[in-house]
Design an enzyme around this catalytic site. Structure first.
Site, PDB file in Angstrom:
ATOM      1  N   SER A  92      -0.086   5.507 -37.765  1.00 28.84           N
ATOM      2  CA  SER A  92       0.077   6.735 -36.719  1.00 28.84           C
ATOM      3  C   SER A  92      -1.259   7.431 -36.572  1.00 28.84           C
ATOM      4  CB  SER A  92       1.105   7.732 -37.086  1.00 28.84           C
ATOM      5  OG  SER A  92       2.256   7.128 -36.694  1.00 28.84           O
TER       6      SER A  92
ATOM      7  N   LYS B 271      -1.395  18.108 -35.669  1.00 32.24           N
ATOM      8  CA  LYS B 271      -0.132  17.382 -35.252  1.00 32.24           C
ATOM      9  C   LYS B 271       1.214  18.281 -35.588  1.00 32.24           C
ATOM     10  CE  LYS B 271       2.171  13.016 -35.788  1.00 32.24           C
ATOM     11  NZ  LYS B 271       1.976  11.537 -36.850  1.00 32.24           N
TER      12      LYS B 271
ATOM     13  N   SER C  71       2.074   7.367 -33.774  1.00 34.24           N
ATOM     14  CA  SER C  71       2.850   8.462 -33.259  1.00 34.24           C
ATOM     15  C   SER C  71       1.647   9.733 -33.194  1.00 34.24           C
ATOM     16  CB  SER C  71       3.940   8.872 -34.265  1.00 34.24           C
ATOM     17  OG  SER C  71       3.277   9.440 -35.470  1.00 34.24           O
TER      18      SER C  71
END
Ligand code: GLN
Length: 489
Positions: free
Chosen positions: A173, A74, A149
């Site tokens: 997330s 990420k 997210s």
């Protein structure tokens, strides 16, 4: 095939690290124009790393546990020398001078970096729609969001672009995008994994964890990234157990609490509800005892979170002032004064959702309001934790749906951010209490979209969590179904 099988093949020389890397790079080239999981693909570095592993193997060296395993990270985890943007214009050209602890541990274990994945800007969102660089798409249906997210990390694993990935989870997330994309997503206990080098959103809630196609693979990754780190003072020093060793131990007699309040909320999709209850029945068949549990404060998590998380975010994001690094509105000396330059830099660098969170947080912390909002929220947070404490006196693990719905359409919540916030209803309480929690796929709705169940454990009970999740996964065999090989828009 999982990490353990690939490791065996790599060690025997039946496949080379280079082949495995090239295969995934080819998959990225074939599908990522549709999925858009990646913000940056580090092909050259990946091939060089893979070649080094192959050379080491040919020289007879013993390989570390993740040697040759291709991963995605990420883009809010700092990677030295590789752009780390948080999907924000603010950090569009930020190249970290240091490596995060978790990624450092992965590279030491031999893992290969394929690239950095898309997220909602600064991890604020549930769909990747707030990314400054365009959303990612759900591999099961490109007209749907992948969740957020960490949507890019979840989509990359679901689409077969990497074997596993890392995400971060502040209010859901990791688990919510894992649920939307039909993969396993684990948020460890707060402090189990170092946050050094994770760009801070809400520091009392943030935690790093893996996305994988199986529970066993999640145990493999957690094994490598967990453990004390003197660079993160909130990182726990408790020894890291052998998560793989206990995976197969029988689950007969485990007590699983069904949190009543989670199944009563009106926003819960009936198909999600019946699928998760069917999974609970399956746990009973595995010999678990189901216990009805009440957590009266569970549904207050969302209101509490949307005071605490923006408050912490407003403090954390104050560092982006246009001076030290990040977006700067004017060339040095061009603005009338420092305040004007800072205001312009922040107005240009941050997107709408990030600005909204900063405004909410600054308001909640301001003199005259801090007692009514921030302090009150902290008190409710304690009550939520006490509900869990009481529950864990009666049961080993808790079960809920992960998300109230399956993956929604792009733009579905564009008009009203509050309806988007509701999709965190079931995941936030575990962050509030610092508890480990995992998403495991448990079925599909009538649109063919994945449904996920959430298991929540007591503090540092990752081993038990993984054990039950693994047994369920083996019994249910939901993961045998994968998204279409050809992903067309
Ligand atoms: N969707 C939640 C939010 O927007 C959670 C995000 C996260 O866990 N990083 O804040």
């Amino acid at each position: 095939m999982g990490i353990a099988e690939w490791r065996r093949k790599l060690q025997r020389g039946e496949v080379s690290a280079r082949e495995l890397t090239d295969r995934h790079l080819a998959r990225i080239a074939a599908v990522d124009t549709t999925v858009h999981a990646f913000l940056e693909i580090t092909a050259e570095r990946a091939r060089a790393d893979a070649d080094r592993i192959d050379t080491a193997r040919q020289a007879g060296e013993t390989l570390p546990p993740l040697a040759g395993i291709p991963l995605a990270i990420k883009d809010n985890l700092c990677t030295k020398g590789i752009r780390t943007t948080c999907s924000s214009r603010m950090l569009e050209s930020f190249v970290p001078p240091y490596e995060s602890t978790v990624t450092e541990r992965l590279w030491s274990a031999g893992a290969v970096l394929l690239g950095k994945t898309n997220l909602d800007e600064f991890a604020m969102g549930s769909s990747t729609e707030t990314s400054a660089f365009g959303p990612s798409r759900n591999p099961w249906n490109p007209e749907r969001v992948p969740g957020g997210s960490s949507g890019g990390s979840a989509a990359a694993v679901a689409a077969g672009e990497c074997l596993a990935s890392l995400g971060s989870d502040t209010g859901g997330s990791i688990r919510q995008p894992a649920s939307f994309c039909g993969v396993v997503g684990l948020k460890p206990t707060y402090g189990r994994v170092s946050r050094w080098g994770l760009v801070a959103f809400a520091s009392s809630l943030d935690q790093v964890g893996p996305f994988c196609t199986s529970v066993a693979d999640s145990a493999e990754i957690l094994q490598v990234i967990a453990g004390a780190d003197r660079r993160d003072s909130t990182c726990l020093t408790n020894p890291v157990p052998d998560y793989l060793a206990t995976l197969e131990q029988p689950v007969r007699g485990l007590r699983v609490g069904i949190i009543r309040e989670c199944f009563e909320s009106e926003g819960l999709d009936p198909q999600v509800k019946s699928s998760v209850l069917a999974a609970a029945a399956q746990l009973e068949q595995l010999g678990c005892e189901l216990v009805d549990i009440s957590c009266p404060r569970f549904n207050d998590g969302i209101a509490t979170y949307y005071v605490i998380a923006p408050s912490e975010a407003s403090a954390n994001l104050a560092r982006y002032d246009g001076v030290k690094y990040g977006h700067r509105a004017e060339p040095a000396g061009a603005a009338e004064n420092l305040a004007v330059m800072t205001a312009r830099s922040r107005a240009q660098g941050f997107g709408d959702e990030v600005q909204r969170r900063i405004l909410i947080g600054t308001f909640a912390l301001s003199a005259g309001y801090v007692d009514a909002f921030y302090r009150k929220a902290q008190q409710v947070r304690t009550l939520i934790r006490r509900d869990f404490d009481r529950a864990f006196e009666q049961v080993d693990l808790l079960l809920t749906p992960t998300s109230p719905t399956t993956a929604f359409r792009f733009g579905a919540h564009a008009e009203d951010p509050l309806t988007m916030y509701l999709s965190d209803l079931l995941t936030i309480p575990a962050n509030m209490a610092g508890l480990p929690a995992i998403n495991v796929p448990c079925g599909f709705d009538d649109q063919g979209l994945p449904i996920g169940l959430q298991l929540i454990g007591g503090v540092l009970e990752e081993a038990k969590l993984l054990q039950l999740a693994h047994h369920y996964e083996q019994a249910a065999a939901v993961m045998a179904q994968r998204p279409p090989a050809e992903l067309v828009a």
